[in-house]
Design a protein around this motif. Structure first.
Motif, PDB file in Angstrom:
ATOM      1  N   PRO A 163       0.805  -1.230   0.000  1.00 31.68           N
ATOM      2  CA  PRO A 163       0.000   0.000   0.000  1.00 31.68           C
ATOM      3  C   PRO A 163       0.836   1.276   0.000  1.00 31.68           C
ATOM      4  O   PRO A 163       0.490   2.253  -0.661  1.00 31.68           O
ATOM      5  CB  PRO A 163      -0.830  -0.116   1.276  1.00 31.68           C
ATOM      6  N   LEU A 164       1.952   1.268   0.729  1.00 35.54           N
ATOM      7  CA  LEU A 164       2.837   2.436   0.759  1.00 35.54           C
ATOM      8  C   LEU A 164       4.200   2.106   0.168  1.00 35.54           C
ATOM      9  O   LEU A 164       5.206   2.723   0.517  1.00 35.54           O
ATOM     10  CB  LEU A 164       2.995   2.950   2.198  1.00 35.54           C
ATOM     11  N   PHE A 202      -9.035  -5.587  -1.160  1.00 33.06           N
ATOM     12  CA  PHE A 202      -8.553  -4.683  -0.111  1.00 33.06           C
ATOM     13  C   PHE A 202      -8.751  -3.254  -0.588  1.00 33.06           C
ATOM     14  O   PHE A 202      -8.093  -2.847  -1.546  1.00 33.06           O
ATOM     15  CB  PHE A 202      -7.083  -4.943   0.200  1.00 33.06           C
ATOM     16  N   PRO A 203      -9.670  -2.504   0.013  1.00 32.24           N
ATOM     17  CA  PRO A 203     -10.614  -2.882   1.066  1.00 32.24           C
ATOM     18  C   PRO A 203     -11.582  -3.976   0.607  1.00 32.24           C
ATOM     19  O   PRO A 203     -11.641  -4.302  -0.576  1.00 32.24           O
ATOM     20  CB  PRO A 203     -11.365  -1.583   1.355  1.00 32.24           C
ATOM     21  N   GLY A 204     -12.352  -4.474   1.576  1.00 32.47           N
ATOM     22  CA  GLY A 204     -13.269  -5.565   1.295  1.00 32.47           C
ATOM     23  C   GLY A 204     -14.475  -5.118   0.492  1.00 32.47           C
ATOM     24  O   GLY A 204     -14.663  -3.926   0.202  1.00 32.47           O
ATOM     25  N   PRO A 205     -15.329  -6.055   0.089  1.00 32.78           N
ATOM     26  CA  PRO A 205     -16.486  -5.737  -0.756  1.00 32.78           C
ATOM     27  C   PRO A 205     -17.494  -4.848  -0.045  1.00 32.78           C
ATOM     28  O   PRO A 205     -17.624  -4.867   1.181  1.00 32.78           O
ATOM     29  CB  PRO A 205     -17.083  -7.114  -1.067  1.00 32.78           C
ATOM     30  N   LEU A 206     -18.210  -4.072  -0.837  1.00 32.22           N
ATOM     31  CA  LEU A 206     -19.291  -3.235  -0.328  1.00 32.22           C
ATOM     32  C   LEU A 206     -20.446  -4.109   0.149  1.00 32.22           C
ATOM     33  O   LEU A 206     -20.905  -4.992  -0.574  1.00 32.22           O
ATOM     34  CB  LEU A 206     -19.777  -2.286  -1.433  1.00 32.22           C
ATOM     35  N   ASN A 209      -8.832   4.268   0.228  1.00 31.71           N
ATOM     36  CA  ASN A 209      -9.299   3.008  -0.365  1.00 31.71           C
ATOM     37  C   ASN A 209      -8.157   2.020  -0.566  1.00 31.71           C
ATOM     38  O   ASN A 209      -8.036   1.362  -1.595  1.00 31.71           O
ATOM     39  CB  ASN A 209     -10.038   3.270  -1.683  1.00 31.71           C
ATOM     40  N   GLY A 210      -7.314   1.927   0.456  1.00 33.77           N
ATOM     41  CA  GLY A 210      -6.234   0.948   0.451  1.00 33.77           C
ATOM     42  C   GLY A 210      -5.048   1.313  -0.408  1.00 33.77           C
ATOM     43  O   GLY A 210      -4.147   0.484  -0.589  1.00 33.77           O
ATOM     44  N   LEU A 211      -5.008   2.522  -0.921  1.00 29.26           N
ATOM     45  CA  LEU A 211      -3.956   2.930  -1.850  1.00 29.26           C
ATOM     46  C   LEU A 211      -3.175   4.115  -1.305  1.00 29.26           C
ATOM     47  O   LEU A 211      -3.705   4.971  -0.594  1.00 29.26           O
ATOM     48  CB  LEU A 211      -4.567   3.295  -3.206  1.00 29.26           C
ATOM     49  N   GLY A 212      -1.904   4.176  -1.691  1.00 28.70           N
ATOM     50  CA  GLY A 212      -1.027   5.251  -1.276  1.00 28.70           C
ATOM     51  C   GLY A 212      -1.219   6.505  -2.108  1.00 28.70           C
ATOM     52  O   GLY A 212      -2.164   6.620  -2.911  1.00 28.70           O
ATOM     53  N   PRO A 213      -0.316   7.480  -1.944  1.00 27.66           N
ATOM     54  CA  PRO A 213      -0.450   8.789  -2.599  1.00 27.66           C
ATOM     55  C   PRO A 213      -0.600   8.687  -4.114  1.00 27.66           C
ATOM     56  O   PRO A 213       0.118   7.942  -4.777  1.00 27.66           O
ATOM     57  CB  PRO A 213       0.845   9.511  -2.217  1.00 27.66           C
ATOM     58  N   ASN A 214      -1.578   9.429  -4.631  1.00 27.94           N
ATOM     59  CA  ASN A 214      -1.842   9.563  -6.068  1.00 27.94           C
ATOM     60  C   ASN A 214      -2.295   8.270  -6.742  1.00 27.94           C
ATOM     61  O   ASN A 214      -2.307   8.189  -7.980  1.00 27.94           O
ATOM     62  CB  ASN A 214      -0.609  10.110  -6.803  1.00 27.94           C
ATOM     63  N   LYS A 215      -2.683   7.274  -5.964  1.00 27.04           N
ATOM     64  CA  LYS A 215      -3.097   5.988  -6.538  1.00 27.04           C
ATOM     65  C   LYS A 215      -4.619   5.848  -6.625  1.00 27.04           C
ATOM     66  O   LYS A 215      -5.130   5.183  -7.526  1.00 27.04           O
ATOM     67  CB  LYS A 215      -2.518   4.838  -5.717  1.00 27.04           C
ATOM     68  N   ALA A 216      -5.340   6.435  -5.671  1.00 25.56           N
ATOM     69  CA  ALA A 216      -6.806   6.334  -5.674  1.00 25.56           C
ATOM     70  C   ALA A 216      -7.378   7.372  -6.628  1.00 25.56           C
ATOM     71  O   ALA A 216      -7.118   8.572  -6.484  1.00 25.56           O
ATOM     72  CB  ALA A 216      -7.355   6.540  -4.267  1.00 25.56           C
ATOM     73  N   THR A 217      -8.143   6.936  -7.610  1.00 28.30           N
ATOM     74  CA  THR A 217      -8.718   7.842  -8.598  1.00 28.30           C
ATOM     75  C   THR A 217     -10.226   7.688  -8.655  1.00 28.30           C
ATOM     76  O   THR A 217     -10.770   6.592  -8.443  1.00 28.30           O
ATOM     77  CB  THR A 217      -8.121   7.593  -9.994  1.00 28.30           C
TER      78      THR A 217
END
Length: 539
Positions: free
Chosen positions: A26-27, A40-44, A180-188
Motif C-alpha cells: 500500500p505504501l 482490499f478494502p473488502g467488498p461493499l 481506499n487501500g492505496l497510497g499517494p496519487n493511486k486512488a482515482t
C-alpha cells in the motif's frame, strides 16, 4: 441456521466472504494484508432498511477472527455484534454465518476485524444502508456514489505492532495515509461535468484524526452515521477514527480534461502526513498539475471543535421512517441515570494500560454474553466499575455496567490527556448535546443543545476537554462501549453495558425484546464442550 423475521419489508441477502492474507504494498513496502474475497478494502455491503443480511465468513487466517459492523445497531441482537465479549471467535479453517436485520436504520458505516489488532492489517470495507422507496431522501438523487475509506497506515505487520503493545510499549507514529487501500496519487475517481456525486467517507484507521477536502469543490454535508444533518457546505471535514460522513459534491462545469486533488491530512499528531487521491474529469490525461491546497494548522483544536458544534440534526425530515426526526423531542425526556466516564493512562504490573474510571478491561475465558445467558458465576461482577471517576489506584478488571431497559442516560466523557479520544457504543446512536474545554460540572448543562443536536454513533473528546451525550437504552443485550483508538482499545479502554428488562432469565425473554440465542452459536471457554444447561446461579 439463518435468522428469520416476520416483516413484510424484509428481504434476505446472502454473501459468502473468505478472509485471508495477501502480500500487498500500500505504501510501497511489502506487507501482509487481510483481504476479503481477495479485495482490499473488502467488498461493499449494500443493503436497504429492514433487509436481513446473512454473511458466511470463512476464516483462512492462521488466527481466530471476528468481524464487527461499526454503527450497525443490531437491534435486540448483540449475539451478532462480532466483538470479543459477545461472540466466540471463528477459528482458523472454520466458517460462521452472521445473520442480522438492518432494522429501522439507514446510513453510511463500515466493518472491520475486532480481534488481535488485526485491523492494522486491513480487513475493512464499506456499508451502505439505503432508504426504503416509500421514504423520501431529503436531497437530490445523486448521479453516482463512491465509498471512500481513509485511514492511517503502518508498514509494520500487525503481529509486530501487537507485540509492541503486549510488551508494554506504545505505537510509533504511522507511516502514511491510505485512500481506499492505496497510497499517494493511486486512488482515482472519475467525474462527469455537472454530475452530482454522493461520497460516503469513513475513517477506518487505527488512531489518527484526518481532515478531508477536495480541491476546487465544496462538500454539502447531508448525513452522518444514519442521521440526516442540516445541509451546510464545508471546504473540509475533520473525521475522527470510526466516524462516517456523507457529502454531496457537484462536479464543476468544464468539458476539457482536468483533475483535482482529494487531500487527506493528519491532525493532532507531531508529523504531517498527507494522503492524496485524484478526481479525473472526462478527457483527462496525465497527473493533476496544481499544487496541493494549503493544509490546516495541525493542532487547531478550536477550529475542529467549532466545526463539530456546527453539525446539527435536520428536524424536518425522517431517516429510516417517514416521520420527521423532530417528532422525537429528546430534550423533554427525564434522565434516569448519569455516567461520568474518564479515560486515562496507567502503568499496571509494569506495563502501559488504558483505563475508564480507573479500570483497564481484561477479557475472561468465556464471553460475557454467553456467561450471562448461561448464568455462569465468577466471570464478571457488575459494579466493579463506578458510575463516576474513581480516586483509587488503577487496576485490571472485567468492567460491566448494569442498566435497565429503556433507561435514558446522560453520559459525560472526560479526557484529561493531551491526545484526542473517540468513543463508540455498539448497538446505539446518541445525541451529542455538548462539548467544551476544561473539566465538566453541572453548570455546563446550561450550554447544552437540547433542540437539534446531531445524532450519531461515534464522538470525539478533545484533549483536556469533555463531551456530553444523551442516549436511550432501548436495545436490549450486552453492548461494547470502546475507545475507537485501536491502541487504547487493545490495552483496556473499553467496558460493556448490560441492558436488561424485568425478565432476568434469558431463556424467557420475549423475542420482541431480544432475539433468541442463535442455533449456530459458537461456544468457547467454560461452555466449549457441552450443550450446557442453564442453572440457577446468577452473575
Amino acid at each position: 441456521m439463518l435468522l428469520l423475521f416476520v416483516n413484510s419489508g424484509a428481504q434476505p441477502l446472502y454473501h459468502d466472504w473468505t478472509v485471508s492474507f495477501s502480500q500487498r504494498k500500500p505504501l510501497g513496502v511489502d506487507k501482509q494484508v487481510i483481504v476479503i474475497n481477495d479485495q482490499f478494502p473488502g467488498p461493499l455491503l449494500n443493503a436497504t432498511t429492514n433487509d436481513v443480511v446473512n454473511i458466511n465468513i470463512h476464516n483462512n487466517l492462521t488466527e481466530p477472527f471476528l468481524m464487527t459492523w461499526n454503527g450497525v445497531q443490531m437491534r435486540k441482537n448483540s449475539w451478532q455484534d462480532g466483538v470479543q465479549e459477545t461472540n466466540c471467535p471463528i477459528l482458523p479453517g472454520q466458517n460462521w454465518t452472521y445473520s442480522f436485520q438492518l432494522k429501522d436504520q439507514i446510513g453510511s458505516f463500515f466493518y472491520f476485524p475486532s480481534l488481535l489488532f488485526q485491523k492494522a492489517a486491513g480487513g475493512c470495507g464499506p456499508i451502505r444502508v439505503n432508504n426504503l422507496e416509500s421514504v423520501v431522501v431529503p436531497f437530490p438523487q445523486p448521479d453516482y456514489e463512491h465509498d471512500i475509506l481513509i485511514g492511517d497506515w503502518y508498514n509494520s505487520d500487525y503481529q509486530h505492532l501487537r507485540l509492541v503493545l503486549e510488551e508494554g510499549g506504545m505505537l510509533p507514529l504511522p507511516d502514511g495515509i491510505l485512500i481506499n487501500g492505496l497510497g499517494p496519487n493511486k486512488a482515482t475517481f472519475d467525474f462527469q461535468p455537472r454530475a452530482l456525486y454522493r461520497l460516503r467517507i469513513s475513517n477506518v484507521g487505527l488512531k489518527t484524526t484526518l481532515n478531508f477536502g477536495i480541491q476546487g469543490h465544496s462538500m454539502l454535508l447531508v448525513e452522518t452515521e444514519g442521521a440526516y444533518t442540516l445541509k451546510q457546505y464545508y471546504e473540509n471535514l475533520d473525521i475522527h477514527v470510526g466516524q462516517s460522513y456523507s457529502v454531496l459534491v457537484t462536479a464543476v462545469d468544464r468539458t476539457e480534461g482536468a483533475s483535482f486533488f482529494i487531500v487527506v491530512a493528519s491532525r493532532f499528531i507531531p508529523l504531517e502526513l498527507v494522503g492524496v487521491g485524484i478526481i479525473r474529469y472526462s478527457g483527462f490525461q496525465g497527473e493533476a498539475l496544481d499544487p496541493i491546497p494549503p493544509l490546516l494548522a495541525p493542532y487547531d483544536y478550536e477550529y475542529s471543535m467549532a466545526q463539530a458544534l456546527s453539525i446539527r440534526l435536520d428536524l424536518s425530515v425522517g431517516a429510516a421512517r417517514p416521520n420527521p426526526q423532530g417528532s422525537y423531542h429528546y430534550g423533554s425526556i427525564n434522565v434516569t441515570r448519569m455516567l461520568i466516564l474518564r479515560n486515562d493512562v496507567a502503568f499496571i504490573n509494569g506495563k502501559y494500560r488504558y483505563t475508564v474510571n480507573g479500570v483497564s478491561f481484561v477479557h475472561p475465558e468465556t464471553p460475557l454474553k454467553l456467561a450471562d445467558y448461561y448464568n455462569l458465576g465468577n466471570i464478571f461482577e457488575p459494579g466493579i466499575i463506578s458510575d463516576t471517576p474513581s480516586d483509587g489506584p488503577p487496576h485490571l478488571g472485567v468492567s460491566v455496567i448494569d442498566t435497565k431497559y429503556h433507561d435514558y442516560v446522560h453520559v459525560v466523557f472526560e479526557n484529561p490527556l493531551l491526545s484526542t479520544q473517540t468513543w463508540h457504543p455498539d448497538g446505539y446512536n446518541f445525541f451529542v448535546v455538548g462539548m467544551g474545554i476544561g473539566t465538566w460540572d453541572a453548570s455546563k448543562m446550561d450550554t447544552y443543545n437540547m433542540v437539534d443536536a446531531v445524532y450519531r454513533s461515534t464522538i470525539q473528546v478533545y484533549p483536556l476537554s469533555w463531551t456530553a451525550i444523551l442516549i436511550e437504552l432501548d436495545n436490549q443485550g450486552m453492548w461494547n462501549l470502546r475507545s475507537q483508538d485501536a491502541e487504547k482499545w487493545y490495552l483496556g479502554q473499553e467496558l460493556y453495558i448490560r441492558v436488561k428488562g424485568i425478565e432476568k432469565d434469558p431463556s424467557k425473554i420475549s423475542p420482541s425484546d431480544e432475539v433468541r440465542i442463535p442455533q449456530n452459536v459458537l461456544k468457547c471457554g467454560r461452555v466449549a464442550h457441552s450443550p450446557y444447561k442453564q442453572n440457577s446461579r446468577r452473575v
